[in-house]
Write a protein that holds these residues in place. Structure first.
Motif, PDB file in Angstrom:
ATOM      1  N   GLU A 108      -6.177  -4.184   5.780  1.00 43.82           N
ATOM      2  CA  GLU A 108      -6.880  -3.099   6.373  1.00 43.82           C
ATOM      3  C   GLU A 108      -8.025  -2.614   5.622  1.00 43.82           C
ATOM      4  O   GLU A 108      -8.467  -1.390   6.066  1.00 43.82           O
ATOM      5  CB  GLU A 108      -5.752  -1.980   6.543  1.00 43.82           C
ATOM      6  CG  GLU A 108      -4.642  -2.351   7.682  1.00 43.82           C
ATOM      7  CD  GLU A 108      -3.667  -1.297   7.674  1.00 43.82           C
ATOM      8  OE1 GLU A 108      -3.614  -0.253   7.080  1.00 43.82           O
ATOM      9  OE2 GLU A 108      -2.509  -1.637   8.344  1.00 43.82           O
TER      10      GLU A 108
ATOM     11  N   THR B 193      -2.154   6.908  -4.681  1.00 45.11           N
ATOM     12  CA  THR B 193      -1.413   6.192  -3.741  1.00 45.11           C
ATOM     13  C   THR B 193      -0.168   5.471  -4.650  1.00 45.11           C
ATOM     14  O   THR B 193       0.909   5.072  -3.906  1.00 45.11           O
ATOM     15  CB  THR B 193      -1.969   4.998  -2.918  1.00 45.11           C
ATOM     16  OG1 THR B 193      -2.418   4.072  -4.047  1.00 45.11           O
ATOM     17  CG2 THR B 193      -3.235   5.483  -2.182  1.00 45.11           C
TER      18      THR B 193
ATOM     19  N   LYS C  78      -7.995  -0.781   3.023  1.00 51.23           N
ATOM     20  CA  LYS C  78      -7.468   0.631   2.543  1.00 51.23           C
ATOM     21  C   LYS C  78      -7.576   0.337   1.086  1.00 51.23           C
ATOM     22  O   LYS C  78      -6.658  -0.445   0.568  1.00 51.23           O
ATOM     23  CB  LYS C  78      -6.357   1.023   3.218  1.00 51.23           C
ATOM     24  CG  LYS C  78      -6.080   2.410   2.843  1.00 51.23           C
ATOM     25  CD  LYS C  78      -4.480   2.874   3.642  1.00 51.23           C
ATOM     26  CE  LYS C  78      -3.970   4.056   3.130  1.00 51.23           C
ATOM     27  NZ  LYS C  78      -2.785   3.481   2.200  1.00 51.23           N
TER      28      LYS C  78
ATOM     29  N   LEU D 136      -6.783   1.405  -2.767  1.00 53.12           N
ATOM     30  CA  LEU D 136      -5.474   2.046  -3.415  1.00 53.12           C
ATOM     31  C   LEU D 136      -6.135   2.586  -4.734  1.00 53.12           C
ATOM     32  O   LEU D 136      -6.834   2.137  -5.332  1.00 53.12           O
ATOM     33  CB  LEU D 136      -4.261   1.126  -3.640  1.00 53.12           C
ATOM     34  CG  LEU D 136      -3.794   0.399  -2.128  1.00 53.12           C
ATOM     35  CD1 LEU D 136      -2.939  -0.742  -2.519  1.00 53.12           C
ATOM     36  CD2 LEU D 136      -3.527   1.505  -1.402  1.00 53.12           C
TER      37      LEU D 136
ATOM     38  N   GLU E  51       3.129  -3.635   0.898  1.00 54.01           N
ATOM     39  CA  GLU E  51       2.144  -2.653   1.519  1.00 54.01           C
ATOM     40  C   GLU E  51       0.867  -2.905   0.940  1.00 54.01           C
ATOM     41  O   GLU E  51      -0.276  -2.377   1.368  1.00 54.01           O
ATOM     42  CB  GLU E  51       2.881  -1.250   0.817  1.00 54.01           C
ATOM     43  CG  GLU E  51       4.047  -0.842   1.900  1.00 54.01           C
ATOM     44  CD  GLU E  51       4.632   0.402   1.158  1.00 54.01           C
ATOM     45  OE1 GLU E  51       5.655   0.703   1.822  1.00 54.01           O
ATOM     46  OE2 GLU E  51       4.404   0.942   0.320  1.00 54.01           O
TER      47      GLU E  51
ATOM     48  N   ASP F 232      -9.258  -3.786  -5.048  1.00 56.16           N
ATOM     49  CA  ASP F 232      -8.160  -3.152  -3.898  1.00 56.16           C
ATOM     50  C   ASP F 232      -7.406  -1.950  -4.451  1.00 56.16           C
ATOM     51  O   ASP F 232      -7.265  -1.134  -3.977  1.00 56.16           O
ATOM     52  CB  ASP F 232      -7.219  -4.352  -3.788  1.00 56.16           C
ATOM     53  CG  ASP F 232      -8.016  -5.558  -3.291  1.00 56.16           C
ATOM     54  OD1 ASP F 232      -8.426  -5.525  -2.188  1.00 56.16           O
ATOM     55  OD2 ASP F 232      -7.851  -6.738  -3.803  1.00 56.16           O
TER      56      ASP F 232
ATOM     57  N   GLN G  98      -0.844  -5.246   2.668  1.00 59.30           N
ATOM     58  CA  GLN G  98      -1.100  -4.819   4.026  1.00 59.30           C
ATOM     59  C   GLN G  98      -2.421  -3.845   3.936  1.00 59.30           C
ATOM     60  O   GLN G  98      -3.377  -3.807   4.886  1.00 59.30           O
ATOM     61  CB  GLN G  98      -0.065  -3.882   4.694  1.00 59.30           C
ATOM     62  CG  GLN G  98      -0.002  -3.477   6.111  1.00 59.30           C
ATOM     63  CD  GLN G  98      -0.276  -4.579   7.024  1.00 59.30           C
ATOM     64  OE1 GLN G  98       0.325  -5.624   6.651  1.00 59.30           O
ATOM     65  NE2 GLN G  98      -1.275  -4.453   7.900  1.00 59.30           N
ATOM     66  N   SER G  99      -2.536  -3.075   2.753  1.00 51.53           N
ATOM     67  CA  SER G  99      -3.735  -2.095   2.665  1.00 51.53           C
ATOM     68  C   SER G  99      -4.936  -3.207   2.383  1.00 51.53           C
ATOM     69  O   SER G  99      -6.134  -2.649   2.822  1.00 51.53           O
ATOM     70  CB  SER G  99      -3.538  -1.525   1.192  1.00 51.53           C
ATOM     71  OG  SER G  99      -2.497  -0.375   1.430  1.00 51.53           O
ATOM     72  N   LYS G 100      -4.867  -4.321   1.855  1.00 55.70           N
ATOM     73  CA  LYS G 100      -5.954  -5.019   1.695  1.00 55.70           C
ATOM     74  C   LYS G 100      -6.336  -5.836   3.048  1.00 55.70           C
ATOM     75  O   LYS G 100      -7.580  -5.688   3.142  1.00 55.70           O
ATOM     76  CB  LYS G 100      -5.572  -6.291   0.645  1.00 55.70           C
ATOM     77  CG  LYS G 100      -6.556  -7.262   0.356  1.00 55.70           C
ATOM     78  CD  LYS G 100      -6.039  -8.221  -0.789  1.00 55.70           C
ATOM     79  CE  LYS G 100      -7.181  -9.258  -0.993  1.00 55.70           C
ATOM     80  NZ  LYS G 100      -8.507  -8.869  -1.317  1.00 55.70           N
TER      81      LYS G 100
END
Ligand code: 1GP
Length: 237
Positions: free
Chosen positions: A13, A45, A15, A17, A6, A220, A9-11
């Protein structure tokens, strides 16, 4: 779910944290309901749980109470092997790669590994780098290591790269809890630009501007401990 995937994935996108760090020793148990409410209202998060030297034996209890009410990944951020709890979802398996104290480079990990093998915890290998921040912090005192010179960008980069090449899945740039100065922007930028794995930054971030600064530099995931501990409305300001 896999917490590391996850984060990756955030990185991808872009997004960002945010982790709230809870030190089990500093929990006011009578105010736990309020703490939970404020965590839920916050943009966090992740919850990180740990401290340089946790004395309480109520880590399991704390995490299981939090889990009943807060739907965020609970990640152990341990100062030593006694802070392992099977109630959590994952553990940052830290090696203090900025220091030269073998206890924090490999000895504690050897003690922890057989215990972790018996748990369901997701183990996330993390290169942990303590950066000089103006005055001695608890991490420095407890780990008996010299923090990395905050102006030695070459050494910071070389250390982070070594961690990545050794197989660390995260790099954590740490100024220390309650640090006078946060990790310098230039250091975050240089490390972020040169590693592929996600970058965590924490220590001494006391306002929302500091969080944004770390994100803009390439962090990140940002960790907030003291500022939220002192003011549960910190994120709504
Ligand atoms: C410490 O990076 C964390 O390990 C958070 O530090 O308490 O200064 O927010 P603060």
């Amino acid at each position: 779910t896999n917490i590391y995937n996850e984060i990756i994935q955030s990185k991808i996108e872009s997004k960002k944290l945010l982790a709230i760090l809870l030190d089990p020793d500093k929990i006011i148990w009578d105010h736990l309901e309020l703490l939970i409410k404020k965590i839920k209202q916050s943009p966090a998060t992740h919850i990180f749980i740990g401290g340089s030297q946790v004395k309480t034996n109520r880590i399991d209890e704390l995490i299981s109470l939090l889990k009943q009410k807060v739907d965020l990944p609970m990640v152990l951020f341990p100062g030593n092997p006694s802070q392992i709890s099977n109630e959590a979802d994952a553990i940052l398996f830290l090696s203090l790669i900025s220091g030269r104290n073998s206890d924090y480079l490999i000895e504690h990990q050897i003690q922890a590994a057989p215990i972790l093998k018996q748990t369901q915890l997701e183990v996330i290998s993390t290169g942990y780098m303590l950066i000089e921040s103006g005055k001695e912090t608890a991490v420095e005192r407890v780990s008996k290591t010299i923090p990395l010179d905050r102006y030695n960008l070459d050494l910071a980069l070389a250390t982070a790269l070594a961690g990545e090449m050794l197989g660390n899945k995260l790099i954590y740039l740490e100024a220390g809890s309650g640090a006078k100065q946060a990790v310098p922007k230039q250091m975050i930028e240089l490390v972020a630009q040169n590693i592929k794995i996600p970058l965590i930054v924490g220590g001494g971030i006391v306002d929302l501007h500091g969080i944004k600064k770390a994100y803009d530099a390439g962090a990140d995931l940002v960790v907030i401990g003291t500022a939220f501990e002192n003011d549960h409305d910190f994120f709504s300001k």
